[in-house]
Design a protein around this motif. Sequence first.
Motif, PDB file in Angstrom:
ATOM      1  N   ILE A   2       0.852  -1.188   0.000  1.00  0.00           N
ATOM      2  CA  ILE A   2       0.000   0.000   0.000  1.00  0.00           C
ATOM      3  C   ILE A   2       0.891   1.241   0.000  1.00  0.00           C
ATOM      4  N   ASP A   3       0.539   2.237  -0.842  1.00  0.00           N
ATOM      5  CA  ASP A   3       1.342   3.462  -0.885  1.00  0.00           C
ATOM      6  C   ASP A   3       0.919   4.425   0.225  1.00  0.00           C
ATOM      7  N   THR A   4       1.552   5.593   0.255  1.00  0.00           N
ATOM      8  CA  THR A   4       1.290   6.553   1.330  1.00  0.00           C
ATOM      9  C   THR A   4      -0.099   7.189   1.245  1.00  0.00           C
ATOM     10  N   GLN A  10       1.659  -0.907  -7.605  1.00  0.00           N
ATOM     11  CA  GLN A  10       2.151  -1.844  -8.596  1.00  0.00           C
ATOM     12  C   GLN A  10       3.649  -1.941  -8.378  1.00  0.00           C
ATOM     13  N   VAL A  11       4.161  -3.143  -8.310  1.00  0.00           N
ATOM     14  CA  VAL A  11       5.580  -3.333  -8.046  1.00  0.00           C
ATOM     15  C   VAL A  11       6.185  -4.245  -9.093  1.00  0.00           C
ATOM     16  N   ALA A  12       7.485  -4.123  -9.276  1.00  0.00           N
ATOM     17  CA  ALA A  12       8.233  -5.020 -10.147  1.00  0.00           C
ATOM     18  C   ALA A  12       8.896  -6.055  -9.240  1.00  0.00           C
ATOM     19  N   MET A  13       8.375  -7.251  -9.243  1.00  0.00           N
ATOM     20  CA  MET A  13       8.897  -8.302  -8.381  1.00  0.00           C
ATOM     21  C   MET A  13      10.187  -8.870  -8.977  1.00  0.00           C
ATOM     22  N   SER A 135       3.016  -1.533  10.552  1.00  0.00           N
ATOM     23  CA  SER A 135       2.404  -0.728   9.506  1.00  0.00           C
ATOM     24  C   SER A 135       2.117  -1.582   8.277  1.00  0.00           C
ATOM     25  N   LYS A 136       1.085  -1.231   7.549  1.00  0.00           N
ATOM     26  CA  LYS A 136       0.802  -1.903   6.290  1.00  0.00           C
ATOM     27  C   LYS A 136       1.242  -1.034   5.120  1.00  0.00           C
ATOM     28  N   ARG A 137       1.878   0.058   5.402  1.00  0.00           N
ATOM     29  CA  ARG A 137       2.328   0.954   4.341  1.00  0.00           C
ATOM     30  C   ARG A 137       3.767   0.623   3.960  1.00  0.00           C
ATOM     31  N   THR A 138       4.134   1.005   2.755  1.00  0.00           N
ATOM     32  CA  THR A 138       5.494   0.780   2.298  1.00  0.00           C
ATOM     33  C   THR A 138       6.393   1.873   2.832  1.00  0.00           C
ATOM     34  N   PRO A 144       1.839   7.079  -6.074  1.00  0.00           N
ATOM     35  CA  PRO A 144       1.923   7.025  -7.533  1.00  0.00           C
ATOM     36  C   PRO A 144       1.121   8.137  -8.189  1.00  0.00           C
ATOM     37  N   ALA A 145       1.552   8.526  -9.367  1.00  0.00           N
ATOM     38  CA  ALA A 145       0.850   9.581 -10.116  1.00  0.00           C
ATOM     39  C   ALA A 145      -0.505   9.078 -10.559  1.00  0.00           C
TER      40      ALA A 145
END
Length: 146
Positions: A2-4, A10-13, A135-138, A144-145
């Motif tokens: 989750i973002d801020t 979306q991530v590049a694994m 936290s569940k945030r990154t 993201p835009a």
Amino acid sequence: MIDTAGEPMQVAMSPWLDIGTEGEERFEALLFPAIEQALRPIEDAADPTIRVALALGLPAARPGLPRDLERGLRSRIASQLPERFSAFATFEIGHAAGFIAMHAALLQLAGGGSETCVVAGVDSCTGRWNRSNGSKRTTSSMAPAR
């Protein structure tokens, strides 16, 4: 992840990289194959006089990053690729680091300091720091835009 802003990211694994690989070792495992791949055509040219610069974008300081990441990566690059780079610049400014590294590479090439330049960047956000804080945030500070 989750973002801020509370939205899914979306991530590049990197499926080849064990999620338990942490710290500087994780950054090296992501960075070195990319540098080696970029150097392959230069090595294939078999001309040791080709001056190659390296411009490296790194994340800005944030909780969970390895201490002295820039110094550690510089040291490891110098030991793994001794005397390969005629110039070496790092930019620890996060999301814009790749663009700044590209600009530095263009200046290096235009000034004649190198014949070619590898521009690379590396970051990793496993969420380990956040999980340990509950936290569940990154650890990313940028949403993201839209």
